[in-house]
Motif scaffolding. Structure first.
Motif, PDB file in Angstrom:
ATOM      1  N   VAL A 295      42.192  20.434  11.833  1.00  0.00           N
ATOM      2  CA  VAL A 295      42.491  19.028  12.062  1.00  0.00           C
ATOM      3  C   VAL A 295      43.948  18.840  12.453  1.00  0.00           C
ATOM      4  N   GLU A 296      44.849  19.551  11.789  1.00  0.00           N
ATOM      5  CA  GLU A 296      46.272  19.336  11.996  1.00  0.00           C
ATOM      6  C   GLU A 296      46.804  20.035  13.238  1.00  0.00           C
ATOM      7  N   SER A 297      46.154  21.102  13.696  1.00  0.00           N
ATOM      8  CA  SER A 297      46.665  21.833  14.841  1.00  0.00           C
ATOM      9  C   SER A 297      46.572  20.972  16.089  1.00  0.00           C
ATOM     10  N   PHE A 298      47.544  21.102  16.994  1.00  0.00           N
ATOM     11  CA  PHE A 298      47.593  20.308  18.209  1.00  0.00           C
ATOM     12  C   PHE A 298      48.297  21.109  19.289  1.00  0.00           C
ATOM     13  N   THR A 299      47.682  21.171  20.439  1.00  0.00           N
ATOM     14  CA  THR A 299      48.287  21.804  21.602  1.00  0.00           C
ATOM     15  C   THR A 299      48.203  20.814  22.758  1.00  0.00           C
ATOM     16  N   PRO A 300      49.337  20.327  23.261  1.00  0.00           N
ATOM     17  CA  PRO A 300      49.289  19.342  24.349  1.00  0.00           C
ATOM     18  C   PRO A 300      48.734  19.946  25.631  1.00  0.00           C
ATOM     19  N   ALA A 301      48.006  19.137  26.372  1.00  0.00           N
ATOM     20  CA  ALA A 301      47.486  19.570  27.666  1.00  0.00           C
ATOM     21  C   ALA A 301      48.626  19.669  28.674  1.00  0.00           C
ATOM     22  N   GLY A 302      48.451  20.508  29.676  1.00  0.00           N
ATOM     23  CA  GLY A 302      49.450  20.616  30.730  1.00  0.00           C
ATOM     24  C   GLY A 302      49.641  19.288  31.451  1.00  0.00           C
ATOM     25  N   ARG A 303      50.847  19.047  31.922  1.00  0.00           N
ATOM     26  CA  ARG A 303      51.157  17.769  32.552  1.00  0.00           C
ATOM     27  C   ARG A 303      52.407  17.878  33.408  1.00  0.00           C
ATOM     28  N   LEU A 304      52.633  16.840  34.200  1.00  0.00           N
ATOM     29  CA  LEU A 304      53.882  16.692  34.944  1.00  0.00           C
ATOM     30  C   LEU A 304      54.328  15.247  34.815  1.00  0.00           C
ATOM     31  N   ALA A 305      55.546  14.966  35.274  1.00  0.00           N
ATOM     32  CA  ALA A 305      56.092  13.600  35.292  1.00  0.00           C
ATOM     33  C   ALA A 305      56.227  12.977  33.916  1.00  0.00           C
ATOM     34  N   HIS A 306      56.316  13.810  32.858  1.00  0.00           N
ATOM     35  CA  HIS A 306      56.535  13.284  31.515  1.00  0.00           C
ATOM     36  C   HIS A 306      58.039  13.144  31.257  1.00  0.00           C
ATOM     37  N   SER A 307      58.382  12.549  30.133  1.00  0.00           N
ATOM     38  CA  SER A 307      59.776  12.376  29.725  1.00  0.00           C
ATOM     39  C   SER A 307      59.984  13.080  28.395  1.00  0.00           C
ATOM     40  N   SER A 308      61.198  13.571  28.170  1.00  0.00           N
ATOM     41  CA  SER A 308      61.486  14.245  26.903  1.00  0.00           C
ATOM     42  C   SER A 308      62.931  14.011  26.503  1.00  0.00           C
ATOM     43  N   VAL A 309      63.195  14.103  25.196  1.00  0.00           N
ATOM     44  CA  VAL A 309      64.545  13.899  24.694  1.00  0.00           C
ATOM     45  C   VAL A 309      64.681  14.590  23.342  1.00  0.00           C
ATOM     46  N   LEU A 310      65.858  15.138  23.081  1.00  0.00           N
ATOM     47  CA  LEU A 310      66.145  15.794  21.807  1.00  0.00           C
ATOM     48  C   LEU A 310      66.758  14.793  20.838  1.00  0.00           C
ATOM     49  N   VAL A 311      66.166  14.689  19.649  1.00  0.00           N
ATOM     50  CA  VAL A 311      66.706  13.843  18.585  1.00  0.00           C
ATOM     51  C   VAL A 311      66.825  14.702  17.327  1.00  0.00           C
ATOM     52  N   VAL A 312      68.053  15.011  16.945  1.00  0.00           N
ATOM     53  CA  VAL A 312      68.361  15.883  15.811  1.00  0.00           C
ATOM     54  C   VAL A 312      67.701  17.240  16.033  1.00  0.00           C
ATOM     55  N   ASN A 313      66.609  17.540  15.364  1.00  0.00           N
ATOM     56  CA  ASN A 313      65.964  18.848  15.523  1.00  0.00           C
ATOM     57  C   ASN A 313      64.523  18.724  16.015  1.00  0.00           C
ATOM     58  N   ARG A 314      64.267  17.665  16.766  1.00  0.00           N
ATOM     59  CA  ARG A 314      62.946  17.479  17.360  1.00  0.00           C
ATOM     60  C   ARG A 314      63.080  17.115  18.834  1.00  0.00           C
ATOM     61  N   ILE A 315      62.235  17.730  19.671  1.00  0.00           N
ATOM     62  CA  ILE A 315      62.139  17.324  21.064  1.00  0.00           C
ATOM     63  C   ILE A 315      60.909  16.443  21.201  1.00  0.00           C
ATOM     64  N   TYR A 316      61.118  15.173  21.562  1.00  0.00           N
ATOM     65  CA  TYR A 316      60.019  14.231  21.725  1.00  0.00           C
ATOM     66  C   TYR A 316      59.576  14.202  23.193  1.00  0.00           C
ATOM     67  N   PHE A 317      58.260  14.112  23.393  1.00  0.00           N
ATOM     68  CA  PHE A 317      57.677  14.066  24.725  1.00  0.00           C
ATOM     69  C   PHE A 317      56.850  12.793  24.873  1.00  0.00           C
ATOM     70  N   PHE A 318      56.936  12.182  26.065  1.00  0.00           N
ATOM     71  CA  PHE A 318      56.279  10.904  26.309  1.00  0.00           C
ATOM     72  C   PHE A 318      55.508  10.923  27.626  1.00  0.00           C
ATOM     73  N   GLY A 319      54.222  10.533  27.537  1.00  0.00           N
ATOM     74  CA  GLY A 319      53.426  10.292  28.724  1.00  0.00           C
ATOM     75  C   GLY A 319      53.272  11.470  29.657  1.00  0.00           C
ATOM     76  N   GLY A 320      53.260  11.171  30.957  1.00  0.00           N
ATOM     77  CA  GLY A 320      53.081  12.173  31.989  1.00  0.00           C
ATOM     78  C   GLY A 320      51.785  11.981  32.757  1.00  0.00           C
ATOM     79  N   VAL A 321      51.471  12.954  33.604  1.00  0.00           N
ATOM     80  CA  VAL A 321      50.254  12.933  34.416  1.00  0.00           C
ATOM     81  C   VAL A 321      49.507  14.237  34.168  1.00  0.00           C
ATOM     82  N   ASP A 322      48.220  14.148  33.814  1.00  0.00           N
ATOM     83  CA  ASP A 322      47.466  15.365  33.529  1.00  0.00           C
ATOM     84  C   ASP A 322      46.879  15.968  34.803  1.00  0.00           C
TER      85      ASP A 322
END
Length: 212
Positions: free
Chosen positions: A24-51
């Motif tokens: 249940v807890e495991s997660f692997t994001p699908a491949g994508r392009l045109a997403h956004s990302s940013v580093l906050v402290v010790n986490r890289i956050y990813f947003f949206g994109g095109v699959d």
């Protein structure tokens, strides 16, 4: 019941439960392009994109860098169930600030579409709080720049976000294709838009990179 049998069954159920929790807890994001990302402290956050089916996405997830991990199984964490972008986002940019120990991630520009692929533009900027895991649309003063995509943003040490250039076309409601070479400045402390200097500005462009 025989004690040995009881213990064996107990261990069996624990193993099954552990397996189910892991699945249940495991997660692997699908491949994508045109997403956004940013580093906050010790986490890289990813947003949206095109699959790979050309669908714009509203997913939000992060990669935890606080501890070592196996490159084959990165420590991805999906937040989409409770913190998905309020629309489908692609070709946008992100920048983060930490004013008064309150981190905020700003999602800027790009496509804003609903589940039916209809444009739902409200504002050039949407804000995400990693602590509360909530989105909001800040009320911003000043003249908002023209809508654009294919952009990058950098933030300085006093909380000003700089966005250079970009592109607008019919995907953003424009009747013409236009490139920009202006600098839009968003002051996160007083929530105000302003324009940077245009003298000796670089040529108009999009799909570039930017580094502070």
């Amino acid at each position: 019941m025989n004690c040995k049998i009881y213990k064996s069954l107990n261990c069996f159920f624990i193993l099954i439960l552990s397996y189910l929790i892991f699945e249940v807890e495991s997660f692997t994001p699908a491949g994508r392009l045109a997403h956004s990302s940013v580093l906050v402290v010790n986490r890289i956050y990813f947003f949206g994109g095109v699959d790979d089916q050309s669908n714009d996405l509203s997913e939000v997830f992060y990669l935890d860098l606080s501890k070592p991990f196996d490159m084959a199984t990165p420590s991805w964490k999906d937040m989409s169930a409770t913190s998905a972008i309020p629309f489908r986002s692609a070709f946008a940019t992100t920048a983060s600030t930490n004013n008064d120990n309150n981190p905020i991630i700003y999602l800027i520009g790009g496509l804003t579409r609903d589940q039916n692929n209809v444009d739902t533009f409200i504002s050039l900027i949407h804000a995400f709080n990693p602590k509360s895991k909530k989105w909001n649309t800040p009320i911003i003063k000043g003249k908002e720049p023209e809508r654009r995509r294919n952009i990058q943003a950098v933030v300085d040490d006093v909380g000003k976000i700089y966005v250079f250039g970009g592109k607008t076309d019919n995907s953003l409601g424009s009747e013409i294709i236009q490139l920009f070479n202006d600098i839009a400045i968003f002051n996160t402390k007083d929530l105000n838009w302003s324009q940077g200097p245009i003298v000796n500005a670089p040529l108009k462009r999009d799909l570039y990179t930017a580094t502070h």
